[in-house]
Each structure stands twice: as structure tokens, then as C-alpha cells.
Design a protein around this motif. Structure first.
Motif, PDB file in Angstrom:
ATOM      1  N   THR A  50       0.766  -1.015   0.103  1.00  9.67           N
ATOM      2  CA  THR A  50      -0.241   0.071  -0.158  1.00  9.67           C
ATOM      3  C   THR A  50       1.105   0.948   0.205  1.00  9.67           C
ATOM      4  O   THR A  50       1.934   1.420   0.698  1.00  9.67           O
ATOM      5  N   THR A  99       0.969   7.451   0.655  1.00  9.83           N
ATOM      6  CA  THR A  99      -0.341   8.606   0.641  1.00  9.83           C
ATOM      7  C   THR A  99      -1.692   7.364  -0.764  1.00  9.83           C
ATOM      8  O   THR A  99      -0.441   7.133  -1.083  1.00  9.83           O
ATOM      9  N   THR A 105      -4.306   5.772  -3.255  1.00 12.84           N
ATOM     10  CA  THR A 105      -3.849   3.649  -3.360  1.00 12.84           C
ATOM     11  C   THR A 105      -3.444   4.002  -4.509  1.00 12.84           C
ATOM     12  O   THR A 105      -3.024   4.544  -5.879  1.00 12.84           O
ATOM     13  N   THR A 147      -4.105   1.513  -8.475  1.00 19.57           N
ATOM     14  CA  THR A 147      -4.286   0.810  -9.429  1.00 19.57           C
ATOM     15  C   THR A 147      -4.687  -0.580  -9.024  1.00 19.57           C
ATOM     16  O   THR A 147      -3.777  -1.300  -8.629  1.00 19.57           O
ATOM     17  N   LYS A 161      -0.339  -3.069  -8.338  1.00 19.17           N
ATOM     18  CA  LYS A 161      -0.730  -3.421  -7.113  1.00 19.17           C
ATOM     19  C   LYS A 161      -0.333  -4.932  -7.914  1.00 19.17           C
ATOM     20  O   LYS A 161       0.417  -5.729  -7.428  1.00 19.17           O
TER      21      LYS A 161
END
Length: 248
Positions: A92, A95, A97, A99, A103
Motif C-alpha cells: 500500500t 498516501t 491508492t 490501481t 498492484k
């Protein structure tokens, strides 16, 4: 020998990377469409390699048995670094996310304790290099992948910029400078890419018999034919040789 075109491209891309560091991806960028680019706090992205390591290549049905200087596994571009990796469900950003595509690219690539955003930025900047070069000269882009001057091009194209997968596919059939023999040797017609004024090559057959040899001092592209009877192909100062026509 380092390709001067690649050296120039590296300077341009380094400047662009410094200007864009820490910013979000441009929504109009094909690589970043729908994706948020997290700010990286890891190590700087490596530039183009100064050397020209031999790239891996598909085997030929006509190839004889034996090892070659081009028999390394591609392992789809994933990191071979020793040490434990961060589990995929624990990747993760500090700050924002990642996509789903990002990932997937990061799986098995992030060493424990390292900021995954830094690893992602490396892949994104590899895509930037591919995009820059293919716009300037497609053959040079393929040659840069084949020689390894753009590291992890296969991984980046496979995970982050699939529109450049064709460059990686063609590079798998190319010959960077070096000695190629055994399963890596494939008959066919080839053209040199960005040769230096000291480009020379030699093709030998069984027992080391010379089949052809020549050199060029013009710095212009040359064409050669590797026959089925060839057992070794050696190139120096020619940067890379790309296949002509069908590669079946």
C-alpha cells in the motif's frame, strides 16, 4: 559501446523525471489513464546501462545443442534481488491508492521495508523511456530493450504500458553486441541499429569455419544473413541487430 542517442535520451528523461517527481500522473497519459501516481520517496531511478549485456532469446528449431551467452531467463522482468518481499496484500502507498494494474505490477517486486511507490516509479519511468524512444526512432527503442539499456522493459511493458509490448517481443529476436551460439542462434536476415564507426561481425560454422565476416566504418545500418549452417555469431560495435521480415 554506449549508444549516443540513448545517452541523450537519458539526459532528457532524467530532467523530465526531476520535474515530475512527487506529482500525480497525467490523466491524458496512456500509461496512467485512470491511475493515481503516488509520490516516491525511495532511491533514484537508474539510468540507461553503459554496457550492452546479451539479452535472452527464444530457441530455434535448427539450433544445435549447447550453451549460449544469451540463455538467461526473462522471468517476466520481476526482480531477482535476494531477500524477502512484501506480501501483495500488504503493498500500500503512504498516501493515495494503487490501481489494480499497479498492484499486479508490484507483486514480488517490493523488498520488505522499501517504499512500494519507489518501485512503481521505476516502472513508470521505464515506460516513459520506451514512449520517448519509440516516438524518436522505433528501431533504436527495440535495440535499447535488446541491449538492456532500458532495464526491466519486459516487466514494465507487461504490467504498466502494454502498448509497448511489441517492442519487447521484437527485442527477444534481436542480437545485441556479443557472441551468440547454440540455442540463441537463429537463421535469417538482420539489420544493424545505431552502429558505431567501428562495427564488425563474424559468422562461423561447424568447427569454427568462417562463413562470413565484415566491418563497417560508415556508422550506417548494414544487413547480414545468418545461414542455417551458422554455429556462432559475434558482433562488436554494432549495438544491436534486428530481424528482417518474418520471425517464425
Amino acid at each position: 559501446m554506449r549508444n549516443p542517442f540513448l545517452a541523450c535520451a537519458a539526459v532528457v528523461l532524467t530532467a523530465a523525471a526531476l520535474a515530475a517527481c512527487g506529482s500525480s500522473a497525467d490523466g491524458n497519459d496512456p500509461e496512467a489513464a485512470g491511475a493515481q501516481r503516488p509520490a516516491a520517496s525511495g532511491p533514484a531511478v537508474p539510468g540507461a546501462a553503459a554496457g550492452t549485456p546479451t539479452a535472452s532469446a527464444p530457441p530455434s528449431a535448427d539450433a544445435t545443442e549447447g550453451d549460449s551467452d544469451s540463455d538467461s531467463d526473462s522471468n517476466d522482468g520481476k526482480s531477482e534481488a535476494e531477500g524477502p518481499k512484501t506480501p501483495s496484500d500488504a503493498i500500500t502507498p503512504a498516501t493515495g491508492t494503487f490501481t489494480k494494474q499497479q498492484k499486479k505490477y508490484l507483486e514480488d517486486r517490493v523488498p520488505k521495508g522499501m517504499d512500494p511507490a519507489a518501485v512503481l516509479q521505476t516502472g513508470q519511468e521505464t515506460c516513459d523511456k520506451l514512449r520517448y524512444l519509440v516516438k524518436a526512432d522505433r528501431d533504436t527503442a527495440v535495440g535499447a530493450v535488446a541491449t538492456g539499456e532500458i532495464p526491466d522493459a519486459a516487466g514494465a511493458a507487461g504490467g504498466l504500458c502494454p502498448q509497448h509490448q511489441d517492442l519487447v517481443d521484437e527485442a527477444a529476436y534481436a542480437y545485441p553486441d556479443g557472441t551468440h551460439t547454440g540455442k540463441a542462434l537463429r537463421p535469417g536476415d538482420y539489420r544493424s541499429v545505431s552502429p558505431t564507426p567501428n562495427c564488425s561481425w563474424e559468422i562461423t560454422g561447424a568447427g569454427g569455419k568462417e562463413l562470413s565476416a565484415d566491418s563497417s566504418t560508415t556508422g550506417k545500418s548494414r544487413k547480414i544473413t545468418i545461414p542455417k549452417s551458422a554455429r556462432t555469431f559475434t558482433s562488436t560495435g554494432c549495438y544491436a541487430w534486428l530481424p528482417e521480415g518474418d520471425r517464425g
